[in-house]
Scaffold this active site. Sequence first.
Site, PDB file in Angstrom:
ATOM      1  CE  LYS A   1     -41.745 -22.904  31.182  1.00 17.40           C
ATOM      2  NZ  LYS A   1     -41.829 -22.942  29.695  1.00 17.40           N
TER       3      LYS A   1
ATOM      4  CD  GLU B   1     -25.037 -20.919  32.962  1.00 18.75           C
ATOM      5  OE1 GLU B   1     -24.403 -20.492  31.976  1.00 18.75           O
ATOM      6  OE2 GLU B   1     -24.531 -21.056  34.082  1.00 18.75           O
TER       7      GLU B   1
ATOM      8  CD  GLU C   1     -27.992 -15.660  22.036  1.00 18.92           C
ATOM      9  OE1 GLU C   1     -29.104 -15.303  22.439  1.00 18.92           O
ATOM     10  OE2 GLU C   1     -27.414 -16.668  22.443  1.00 18.92           O
TER      11      GLU C   1
ATOM     12  CB  CYS D   1     -25.715 -20.266  24.636  1.00 20.05           C
ATOM     13  SG  CYS D   1     -25.152 -21.796  25.381  1.00 20.05           S
TER      14      CYS D   1
HETATM   15  P1  NAD Z   1     -36.363 -17.980  26.171  1.00 12.54           P
HETATM   16  O1  NAD Z   1     -35.688 -17.044  27.107  1.00 12.54           O
HETATM   17  O2  NAD Z   1     -37.357 -17.423  25.227  1.00 12.54           O
HETATM   18  O3  NAD Z   1     -37.131 -19.126  26.988  1.00 12.54           O
HETATM   19  C1  NAD Z   1     -36.465 -19.970  27.889  1.00 12.54           C
HETATM   20  C2  NAD Z   1     -37.468 -20.534  28.892  1.00 12.54           C
HETATM   21  O4  NAD Z   1     -37.986 -19.477  29.684  1.00 12.54           O
HETATM   22  C3  NAD Z   1     -38.676 -21.221  28.269  1.00 12.54           C
HETATM   23  O5  NAD Z   1     -38.972 -22.354  29.051  1.00 12.54           O
HETATM   24  C4  NAD Z   1     -39.764 -20.166  28.380  1.00 12.54           C
HETATM   25  O6  NAD Z   1     -41.072 -20.686  28.417  1.00 12.54           O
HETATM   26  C5  NAD Z   1     -39.408 -19.525  29.707  1.00 12.54           C
HETATM   27  N1  NAD Z   1     -39.871 -18.144  29.903  1.00 12.54           N
HETATM   28  C6  NAD Z   1     -40.153 -17.222  28.965  1.00 12.54           C
HETATM   29  N2  NAD Z   1     -40.502 -16.054  29.550  1.00 12.54           N
HETATM   30  C7  NAD Z   1     -40.415 -16.250  30.894  1.00 12.54           C
HETATM   31  C8  NAD Z   1     -40.599 -15.409  32.036  1.00 12.54           C
HETATM   32  N3  NAD Z   1     -40.961 -14.149  31.910  1.00 12.54           N
HETATM   33  N4  NAD Z   1     -40.383 -15.945  33.266  1.00 12.54           N
HETATM   34  C9  NAD Z   1     -39.981 -17.221  33.399  1.00 12.54           C
HETATM   35  N5  NAD Z   1     -39.809 -18.061  32.362  1.00 12.54           N
HETATM   36  C10 NAD Z   1     -40.005 -17.580  31.120  1.00 12.54           C
HETATM   37  O7  NAD Z   1     -35.175 -18.737  25.415  1.00 12.54           O
HETATM   38  P2  NAD Z   1     -35.273 -19.813  24.227  1.00 12.54           P
HETATM   39  O8  NAD Z   1     -35.677 -19.104  22.984  1.00 12.54           O
HETATM   40  O9  NAD Z   1     -36.035 -21.002  24.678  1.00 12.54           O
HETATM   41  O10 NAD Z   1     -33.739 -20.284  24.114  1.00 12.54           O
HETATM   42  C11 NAD Z   1     -32.771 -19.602  23.410  1.00 12.54           C
HETATM   43  C12 NAD Z   1     -31.917 -18.750  24.332  1.00 12.54           C
HETATM   44  O11 NAD Z   1     -31.324 -19.567  25.344  1.00 12.54           O
HETATM   45  C13 NAD Z   1     -30.755 -18.090  23.621  1.00 12.54           C
HETATM   46  O12 NAD Z   1     -30.652 -16.752  24.046  1.00 12.54           O
HETATM   47  C14 NAD Z   1     -29.541 -18.889  24.092  1.00 12.54           C
HETATM   48  O13 NAD Z   1     -28.325 -18.195  24.058  1.00 12.54           O
HETATM   49  C15 NAD Z   1     -29.947 -19.243  25.472  1.00 12.54           C
HETATM   50  N6  NAD Z   1     -29.179 -20.399  25.946  1.00 12.54           N
HETATM   51  C16 NAD Z   1     -28.157 -20.199  26.847  1.00 12.54           C
HETATM   52  C17 NAD Z   1     -27.382 -21.276  27.282  1.00 12.54           C
HETATM   53  C18 NAD Z   1     -26.253 -21.096  28.279  1.00 12.54           C
HETATM   54  O14 NAD Z   1     -25.764 -22.089  28.786  1.00 12.54           O
HETATM   55  N7  NAD Z   1     -25.806 -19.875  28.565  1.00 12.54           N
HETATM   56  C19 NAD Z   1     -27.649 -22.559  26.781  1.00 12.54           C
HETATM   57  C20 NAD Z   1     -28.671 -22.720  25.849  1.00 12.54           C
HETATM   58  C21 NAD Z   1     -29.440 -21.632  25.448  1.00 12.54           C
END
Ligand code: NAD
Length: 482
Positions: free
Chosen positions: A175, A249, A384, A283
């Site tokens: 997803k 993550e 962040e 991240c």
């Molecule tokens: P996000 O949490 O808004 O969304 C991530 C994914 O989760 C998307 O596919 C979204 O549609 C889905 N999603 C949203 N709400 C959900 C729910 N309630 N249940 C299940 N799925 C849901 O994050 P983003 O804005 O896409 O990405 C940025 C974030 O990702 C930053 O916080 C960054 O630090 C983190 N990130 C972490 C790593 C790591 O390896 N630790 C790597 C890359 C990004």
Amino acid sequence: MILTSLIGRESATAEAREHEVSRNPSDGSELFTFAHASLDDVDAAVASARRGMNMPEWRDLTPDHRGKLLWRVSELIEEHLDELALMDSNDAGMPLAMSRAVNVPLAAQVFRYYAGFATKIEGRLSQVSIPNTLHYTTREPIGVCALITPWNVPLAIAAWKLAPALATGNTAILKPAEQAVWSTLRLVEICREAGIPGEVVQVLLGGPEIGQALVRHRDVDKVSFTGSTEVGCQIVSDVAPTLKRVSLELGGKAPSIVTASADIDQAIMGNLRGALFNSGQACGAYTRTFVHRSRADEFAERIAEAAKQMRVGHATREDTELGPLITGGQVDRVLSYIEGARAEGADLVCGGRVLAEDGLELGHFLEPTVLMNVEDHMRIAQEEVFGPVISILPFDDEDEVIARANSSDYGLAAVVWTKDLVLAHTMAKRLRAGTVFVNLLPLIDPGAPWGGFGLSGWGREMGAFAIDEFTEPKGVFIGLEP
Ligand code: NAD
């Protein structure tokens, strides 16, 4: 053409589904339209993935054959390197040079790495004290895995979940984030071209409601999530009724410690790139730059000079170093952190402006920004930011800087800049982070665990750690009573 989810062996229909236009963050142009999956599509994909778990052509595949399929995926990713690199440049705004040199090669490398692992997933003989009994453990696939990913490094993150999930014999439903679905959809097509059955790898396009439906689904066995800490916490509460396995993550707030013994040129270039790659939308980005007070003024002045030289531009241009932010909303968010820090007393050394001239009018561009005299309590030092901002925090001694670096709720990555070997190892030991770098950029390698302490998540990806994350141990007792 309308892009649709891939469910079972078919493309889902686009009819009677919500449609969304994907736009290029560099210039706002329309890239494609995609159809959101429906909740019925979620049920259909999960049912199909369950069938996949029980299909002899997947369940009974030899480890060698599974490894071969993964290896073929890695070859196909490399054959399609330019196409995939461009997809994430157009869709996610990732500079093409980074997409070509890191994002796509890492995806291929991860598949190759786990192709080798498919034949090396072993149990052990346990020393039990029950007389005349043999006991051994195996590692079994968990089952149907929902792999939910963010938009910032779409292809590589999808690959680093999918490859170990498949190497261990699970079935997977991806997803991708709604902001950047393109390369993940293509990755799933590539898996099918490699010969992996449609029931085994599927993709659902859509927003949070589709992610949440997978997380809450009674027939999903495991959720592997990369994204924000806020959503990670929501997932933890949503899995409580089913107790499905979860790995998370999440966000980071990496400290970068420039000691008095650092090679200052190396530290300047390392922090410039470590903080600003992918416009800071990473991240592991270095977002709290602690610089020894004896070097802080020189460091701030020189890193600002280097930041001003960076080529900001359309992500698909070969020479672009700093691309756009993902949306206009993200630009506003980052600006509010910069303004907030200034209001709280930080000094703006350079940047801090929206760039909307010389061909950048239609994209979401922000000048690379350097702030000096940032303090630990400021919002910019705690949360962040996910933007092209370097925050400099002067420090006086080592104990002080370790305590300050560790005072974050996050604990994903940290970096130390020093030529002193003893100091490097001492600091690496004392820093509270899943990964510590010394004199390096925040690199990711399939052989090295990736994940964090505290609010940065649960579990580790990569290496043998990911094999554990995608398997359940099973113990078998055999009675040997004659
Ligand atoms: P996000 O949490 O808004 O969304 C991530 C994914 O989760 C998307 O596919 C979204 O549609 C889905 N999603 C949203 N709400 C959900 C729910 N309630 N249940 C299940 N799925 C849901 O994050 P983003 O804005 O896409 O990405 C940025 C974030 O990702 C930053 O916080 C960054 O630090 C983190 N990130 C972490 C790593 C790591 O390896 N630790 C790597 C890359 C990004």
